[in-house]
Design a protein around this motif. Structure first.
Motif, PDB file in Angstrom:
ATOM      1  N   SER A  11      28.751 -42.914 -12.932  1.00  0.00           N
ATOM      2  CA  SER A  11      30.104 -42.951 -13.504  1.00  0.00           C
ATOM      3  C   SER A  11      31.107 -42.311 -12.558  1.00  0.00           C
ATOM      4  CB  SER A  11      30.158 -42.170 -14.824  1.00  0.00           C
ATOM      5  OG  SER A  11      29.393 -42.776 -15.820  1.00  0.00           O
ATOM      6  N   THR A  12      32.308 -42.829 -12.597  1.00  0.00           N
ATOM      7  CA  THR A  12      33.404 -42.179 -11.900  1.00  0.00           C
ATOM      8  C   THR A  12      33.983 -41.123 -12.840  1.00  0.00           C
ATOM      9  OG1 THR A  12      35.103 -43.657 -12.766  1.00  0.00           O
ATOM     10  CG2 THR A  12      34.007 -44.325 -10.694  1.00  0.00           C
ATOM     11  N   GLU A  13      34.849 -40.288 -12.305  1.00  0.00           N
ATOM     12  CA  GLU A  13      35.503 -39.274 -13.133  1.00  0.00           C
ATOM     13  C   GLU A  13      36.281 -39.940 -14.268  1.00  0.00           C
ATOM     14  OE1 GLU A  13      38.548 -35.457 -12.651  1.00  0.00           O
ATOM     15  OE2 GLU A  13      37.907 -36.565 -10.871  1.00  0.00           O
ATOM     16  N   GLN A  14      36.996 -40.976 -13.963  1.00  0.00           N
ATOM     17  CA  GLN A  14      37.791 -41.681 -14.975  1.00  0.00           C
ATOM     18  C   GLN A  14      36.887 -42.297 -16.048  1.00  0.00           C
ATOM     19  OE1 GLN A  14      40.197 -44.891 -13.396  1.00  0.00           O
ATOM     20  NE2 GLN A  14      41.475 -44.951 -15.235  1.00  0.00           N
ATOM     21  N   GLN A  15      35.792 -42.912 -15.644  1.00  0.00           N
ATOM     22  CA  GLN A  15      34.865 -43.511 -16.609  1.00  0.00           C
ATOM     23  C   GLN A  15      34.243 -42.444 -17.505  1.00  0.00           C
ATOM     24  OE1 GLN A  15      32.343 -45.401 -13.691  1.00  0.00           O
ATOM     25  NE2 GLN A  15      33.212 -47.432 -14.088  1.00  0.00           N
ATOM     26  N   PHE A  17      35.248 -39.268 -18.323  1.00  0.00           N
ATOM     27  CA  PHE A  17      36.149 -38.671 -19.305  1.00  0.00           C
ATOM     28  C   PHE A  17      36.713 -39.726 -20.260  1.00  0.00           C
ATOM     29  CE2 PHE A  17      36.185 -35.333 -15.989  1.00  0.00           C
ATOM     30  CZ  PHE A  17      35.663 -34.314 -16.774  1.00  0.00           C
ATOM     31  N   GLY A  18      36.807 -40.968 -19.783  1.00  0.00           N
ATOM     32  CA  GLY A  18      37.226 -42.065 -20.648  1.00  0.00           C
ATOM     33  C   GLY A  18      36.257 -42.291 -21.798  1.00  0.00           C
ATOM     34  N   LYS A  19      34.962 -42.175 -21.528  1.00  0.00           N
ATOM     35  CA  LYS A  19      33.950 -42.323 -22.588  1.00  0.00           C
ATOM     36  C   LYS A  19      34.109 -41.239 -23.649  1.00  0.00           C
ATOM     37  CE  LYS A  19      30.423 -44.260 -19.503  1.00  0.00           C
ATOM     38  NZ  LYS A  19      29.109 -43.998 -18.883  1.00  0.00           N
ATOM     39  N   LYS A  22      37.385 -42.135 -25.609  1.00  0.00           N
ATOM     40  CA  LYS A  22      37.218 -43.356 -26.404  1.00  0.00           C
ATOM     41  C   LYS A  22      36.367 -43.107 -27.653  1.00  0.00           C
ATOM     42  CE  LYS A  22      35.307 -48.003 -26.173  1.00  0.00           C
ATOM     43  NZ  LYS A  22      34.489 -48.941 -25.395  1.00  0.00           N
ATOM     44  N   PHE A  44      33.471 -33.210 -10.319  1.00  0.00           N
ATOM     45  CA  PHE A  44      34.247 -33.061 -11.551  1.00  0.00           C
ATOM     46  C   PHE A  44      33.417 -32.551 -12.724  1.00  0.00           C
ATOM     47  CE2 PHE A  44      32.828 -37.474 -11.365  1.00  0.00           C
ATOM     48  CZ  PHE A  44      32.372 -37.729 -12.656  1.00  0.00           C
ATOM     49  N   LYS A  53      38.951 -29.422 -17.542  1.00  0.00           N
ATOM     50  CA  LYS A  53      39.322 -30.767 -18.015  1.00  0.00           C
ATOM     51  C   LYS A  53      39.085 -30.901 -19.520  1.00  0.00           C
ATOM     52  CE  LYS A  53      40.479 -35.129 -17.616  1.00  0.00           C
ATOM     53  NZ  LYS A  53      41.824 -35.565 -17.301  1.00  0.00           N
TER      54      LYS A  53
END
Length: 158
Positions: A11-15, A17-19, A22, A44, A53
């Motif tokens: 996973s990327t950082e965006q993916q 934290f997005g999970k 969401k 991260f 974060k």
């Protein structure tokens, strides 16, 4: 209470934290032995950055080192992998040596006290975190399974 599990590899950082966002996660349980990851790709989720974060996201953080596998359990899995010609990064499931050793390790853990602590925090959507991409290659799936068996909480792997 709903139980979730999440890993970071793949996973990327965006993916990542997005999970969490969401799925409306309100409580993050870190069950790693060491709260750092080598290399910049996953920096991260190193403890301080991760906790910072999570505060920004309004997610409570708990470190549950007691639920981390022991060094001996990890070594037994590594030896099993070596005998079977499996590299850790390619493992999609834990071996019986790990599963049995880990279940014995947490046999006396007081999950009822953990649940009471989570309830006192008004936790409704709780995620258990370790690093492996596949939940079945990680002890977090065993913790989630135990909470489901003991309390009937639904489990979702992110």
């Amino acid at each position: 209470m709903d139980i979730f599990t999440i890993g970071v590899y793949g996973s990327t950082e965006q993916q990542f934290f997005g999970k969490l966002a969401k799925n409306g996660i309100d409580t993050f349980c870190d069950i790693r032995q060491r709260r750092g990851v080598r290399g910049s790709q996953y920096a991260f989720v190193n403890s301080k950055r991760l906790q910072h974060k999570l505060v920004e996201m309004g997610i409570s953080y708990i470190y549950l080192k007691e639920l981390a596998p022991t060094k001996e359990i990890r070594i037994a899995q590594k030896e099993s992998d070596k005998r079977n010609g499996i590299q850790k990064k390619d493992r999609t499931r834990l071996g019986d040596v790990f599963i049995n050793g880990y279940r014995e390790h947490i046999a006396d853990y007081i999950f009822g006290a953990l649940v009471e602590t989570l309830k006192s925090m008004h936790a409704n959507r709780v995620v258990f975190f370790c690093v492996e991409e596949s939940p079945y290659a990680c002890h977090r799936s065993i913790v989630a399974e135990k909470l489901h068996k003991l309390f009937g909480y639904p489990v979702n792997h992110l």
